[in-house]
Design a protein around this motif. Structure first.
Motif, PDB file in Angstrom:
ATOM      1  N   SER A  37       0.895  -1.216  -0.008  1.00  0.00           N
ATOM      2  CA  SER A  37       0.003  -0.101  -0.132  1.00  0.00           C
ATOM      3  C   SER A  37       0.816   1.243   0.107  1.00  0.00           C
ATOM      4  O   SER A  37       0.591   2.236  -0.787  1.00  0.00           O
ATOM      5  N   PRO A  38       2.003   1.452   0.911  1.00  0.00           N
ATOM      6  CA  PRO A  38       2.706   2.472   0.708  1.00  0.00           C
ATOM      7  C   PRO A  38       3.282   2.903  -0.453  1.00  0.00           C
ATOM      8  O   PRO A  38       3.358   3.955  -1.093  1.00  0.00           O
ATOM      9  N   TYR A  39       3.815   1.862  -1.259  1.00  0.00           N
ATOM     10  CA  TYR A  39       4.553   1.972  -2.447  1.00  0.00           C
ATOM     11  C   TYR A  39       3.415   2.302  -3.692  1.00  0.00           C
ATOM     12  O   TYR A  39       3.778   3.329  -4.547  1.00  0.00           O
ATOM     13  N   LEU A  40       2.527   1.920  -3.540  1.00  0.00           N
ATOM     14  CA  LEU A  40       1.338   2.090  -4.629  1.00  0.00           C
ATOM     15  C   LEU A  40       0.804   3.390  -4.529  1.00  0.00           C
ATOM     16  O   LEU A  40       0.456   4.172  -5.166  1.00  0.00           O
ATOM     17  N   THR A  41       0.678   3.759  -3.237  1.00  0.00           N
ATOM     18  CA  THR A  41       0.398   5.333  -2.943  1.00  0.00           C
ATOM     19  C   THR A  41       1.207   6.275  -3.337  1.00  0.00           C
ATOM     20  O   THR A  41       0.788   7.286  -3.945  1.00  0.00           O
ATOM     21  N   SER A  42       2.694   5.943  -3.270  1.00  0.00           N
ATOM     22  CA  SER A  42       3.425   6.780  -3.869  1.00  0.00           C
ATOM     23  C   SER A  42       3.354   6.779  -5.193  1.00  0.00           C
ATOM     24  O   SER A  42       3.785   7.971  -6.158  1.00  0.00           O
ATOM     25  N   ALA A  43       3.250   5.671  -5.812  1.00  0.00           N
ATOM     26  CA  ALA A  43       2.990   5.504  -7.235  1.00  0.00           C
ATOM     27  C   ALA A  43       2.068   6.083  -7.948  1.00  0.00           C
ATOM     28  O   ALA A  43       2.263   6.903  -8.941  1.00  0.00           O
ATOM     29  N   PHE A  44       0.912   6.280  -7.433  1.00  0.00           N
ATOM     30  CA  PHE A  44      -0.184   6.881  -7.678  1.00  0.00           C
ATOM     31  C   PHE A  44      -0.326   8.471  -7.799  1.00  0.00           C
ATOM     32  O   PHE A  44      -0.887   9.185  -8.439  1.00  0.00           O
ATOM     33  N   SER A  45       0.406   8.859  -6.603  1.00  0.00           N
ATOM     34  CA  SER A  45       0.168  10.186  -6.300  1.00  0.00           C
ATOM     35  C   SER A  45       1.686  10.921  -6.850  1.00  0.00           C
ATOM     36  O   SER A  45       1.843  12.168  -6.978  1.00  0.00           O
ATOM     37  N   GLY A  46       2.703  10.186  -7.404  1.00  0.00           N
ATOM     38  CA  GLY A  46       3.824  10.646  -7.944  1.00  0.00           C
ATOM     39  C   GLY A  46       4.444  11.289  -6.833  1.00  0.00           C
ATOM     40  O   GLY A  46       5.738  11.953  -7.255  1.00  0.00           O
ATOM     41  N   THR A  47       4.442  10.634  -5.713  1.00  0.00           N
ATOM     42  CA  THR A  47       5.708  11.307  -4.662  1.00  0.00           C
ATOM     43  C   THR A  47       6.725  10.182  -4.538  1.00  0.00           C
ATOM     44  O   THR A  47       6.753   9.148  -5.276  1.00  0.00           O
ATOM     45  N   ALA A  48       7.725  10.757  -3.884  1.00  0.00           N
ATOM     46  CA  ALA A  48       8.920   9.742  -3.693  1.00  0.00           C
ATOM     47  C   ALA A  48       8.467   8.290  -3.011  1.00  0.00           C
ATOM     48  O   ALA A  48       7.648   8.412  -1.822  1.00  0.00           O
ATOM     49  N   MET A  49       9.231   7.301  -3.491  1.00  0.00           N
ATOM     50  CA  MET A  49       8.919   5.822  -2.884  1.00  0.00           C
ATOM     51  C   MET A  49       9.408   5.820  -1.664  1.00  0.00           C
ATOM     52  O   MET A  49      10.445   6.361  -1.165  1.00  0.00           O
ATOM     53  N   PRO A  50       8.666   5.069  -0.785  1.00  0.00           N
ATOM     54  CA  PRO A  50       9.035   5.000   0.680  1.00  0.00           C
ATOM     55  C   PRO A  50      10.789   4.236   0.721  1.00  0.00           C
ATOM     56  O   PRO A  50      11.084   3.547  -0.125  1.00  0.00           O
ATOM     57  N   SER A  51      11.266   4.711   1.779  1.00  0.00           N
ATOM     58  CA  SER A  51      12.837   4.063   1.924  1.00  0.00           C
ATOM     59  C   SER A  51      12.881   2.692   2.300  1.00  0.00           C
ATOM     60  O   SER A  51      12.237   1.905   2.961  1.00  0.00           O
ATOM     61  N   ILE A  52      13.784   2.205   1.139  1.00  0.00           N
ATOM     62  CA  ILE A  52      13.681   0.706   1.405  1.00  0.00           C
ATOM     63  C   ILE A  52      14.589   0.283   2.541  1.00  0.00           C
ATOM     64  O   ILE A  52      14.159  -0.562   3.367  1.00  0.00           O
ATOM     65  N   ARG A  53      15.341   0.981   2.919  1.00  0.00           N
ATOM     66  CA  ARG A  53      16.214   0.795   4.060  1.00  0.00           C
ATOM     67  C   ARG A  53      15.178   0.658   5.454  1.00  0.00           C
ATOM     68  O   ARG A  53      15.294  -0.315   6.171  1.00  0.00           O
ATOM     69  N   ASN A  54      14.180   1.805   5.371  1.00  0.00           N
ATOM     70  CA  ASN A  54      13.274   1.781   6.499  1.00  0.00           C
ATOM     71  C   ASN A  54      12.314   0.618   6.641  1.00  0.00           C
ATOM     72  O   ASN A  54      11.965   0.037   7.604  1.00  0.00           O
ATOM     73  N   PHE A  55      12.080   0.012   5.346  1.00  0.00           N
ATOM     74  CA  PHE A  55      11.184  -1.093   5.061  1.00  0.00           C
ATOM     75  C   PHE A  55      11.813  -2.328   5.684  1.00  0.00           C
ATOM     76  O   PHE A  55      11.351  -3.111   6.369  1.00  0.00           O
ATOM     77  N   TYR A  56      13.149  -2.427   5.264  1.00  0.00           N
ATOM     78  CA  TYR A  56      13.812  -3.809   5.566  1.00  0.00           C
ATOM     79  C   TYR A  56      14.212  -3.592   7.230  1.00  0.00           C
ATOM     80  O   TYR A  56      13.995  -4.713   7.939  1.00  0.00           O
ATOM     81  N   THR A  57      14.411  -2.426   7.606  1.00  0.00           N
ATOM     82  CA  THR A  57      14.747  -2.229   9.174  1.00  0.00           C
ATOM     83  C   THR A  57      13.458  -2.609   9.884  1.00  0.00           C
ATOM     84  O   THR A  57      13.610  -3.164  11.151  1.00  0.00           O
ATOM     85  N   ALA A  58      12.296  -2.201   9.589  1.00  0.00           N
ATOM     86  CA  ALA A  58      11.213  -2.256  10.276  1.00  0.00           C
ATOM     87  C   ALA A  58      10.746  -3.805  10.359  1.00  0.00           C
ATOM     88  O   ALA A  58      10.242  -4.525  11.428  1.00  0.00           O
ATOM     89  N   ARG A  59      11.134  -4.548   9.119  1.00  0.00           N
ATOM     90  CA  ARG A  59      10.740  -5.857   9.017  1.00  0.00           C
ATOM     91  C   ARG A  59      11.730  -6.653  10.198  1.00  0.00           C
ATOM     92  O   ARG A  59      11.113  -7.479  10.612  1.00  0.00           O
ATOM     93  N   ALA A  60      12.775  -6.218   9.989  1.00  0.00           N
ATOM     94  CA  ALA A  60      13.854  -7.050  10.655  1.00  0.00           C
ATOM     95  C   ALA A  60      13.496  -6.930  12.486  1.00  0.00           C
ATOM     96  O   ALA A  60      13.667  -7.956  13.064  1.00  0.00           O
ATOM     97  N   ILE A  61      13.081  -5.704  12.773  1.00  0.00           N
ATOM     98  CA  ILE A  61      12.936  -5.294  14.132  1.00  0.00           C
ATOM     99  C   ILE A  61      11.744  -6.146  14.669  1.00  0.00           C
ATOM    100  O   ILE A  61      11.637  -6.679  15.569  1.00  0.00           O
TER     101      ILE A  61
END
Length: 214
Positions: A16-40
């Motif tokens: 959902s966050p990636y699709l939201t950015s794609a539809f709105s034309g905004t910057a893609m969410p941070s991949i590093r933050n995504f991986y960090t959140a999943r790991a924690i």
């Protein structure tokens, strides 16, 4: 069907966050933050459980495989019975941001995704739809990987895309009679499709359905 629903929900929520950015034309969410959140969220508790299972079952090598999210079946029974689902989830976590990164990098990234999709569809049709997977060993390993579970995650991603697209439409469209009819027909179609899938799965039997198609 519980595991499949789990994968569908993961596809919906995490894309959902990636699709939201794609539809709105905004910057893609941070991949590093995504991986960090999943790991924690996953690693501390999961590693504790794996270490406890290794001690309780006295199984070192299967435990080491489990620590790097390789499926181990019932090698650490009863702890490891459902761990294969998390192995697939972790594969999805790894691939999802890369998918959207390639999607947004222009023509070459999109061409690479297209080639990967063609390769996956061809292999999936041959191995799963035409039932070429052996019912043990290699076949079991393939069914417990992201390869055979892409359709479930894909349904979730597609549902998220439709949901976000509708959210960005104006209220007049969402509340219109046309939108309500479209939504009703869509839900009815999904229920009929789900009924047919479950009926076919019941006819085939659990194990044949498991190795034939997801």
């Amino acid at each position: 069907t519980g595991v499949t629903l789990f994968f569908v929900l993961s596809g919906f929520l995490l894309s959902s966050p990636y699709l939201t950015s794609a539809f709105s034309g905004t910057a893609m969410p941070s991949i590093r933050n995504f991986y960090t959140a999943r790991a924690i969220r996953i690693l501390p508790l999961y590693y504790i459980v794996v270490l406890v299972a290794m001690v309780m079952t006295d199984q070192l090598w299967p435990g080491i495989k489990a620590l790097i999210f390789l499926p181990v079946g019932d090698a650490l029974f009863p702890f490891s019975t459902v761990w294969w689902t998390l192995s697939i989830e972790v594969q999805f976590y790894f691939l999802l941001p890369l998918f959207f990164l390639l999607l947004q990098t222009g023509r070459w990234g999109q061409m690479l995704l297209g080639l990967a999709a063609i390769a996956w569809i061809s292999a999936y049709l041959y191995l799963c739809i035409f039932n070429q997977l052996p019912s043990h060993g290699y076949g079991l390993l393939v069914t417990q990987s992201i390869f055979t579970r892409v359709p479930a995650f894909g349904v979730g991603v597609l549902a998220a895309g439709i949901f976000i697209w509708l959210k960005q439409r104006d209220d007049a469209f969402r509340n219109s009679r046309t939108a309500r009819w479209m939504g009703s027909l869509f839900v009815i179609s999904l229920l009929i499709g789900l009924g047919l899938v479950l009926q076919e799965s019941g006819r085939m039997g659990r194990w044949q359905a498991e190795f034939a198609w997801q």
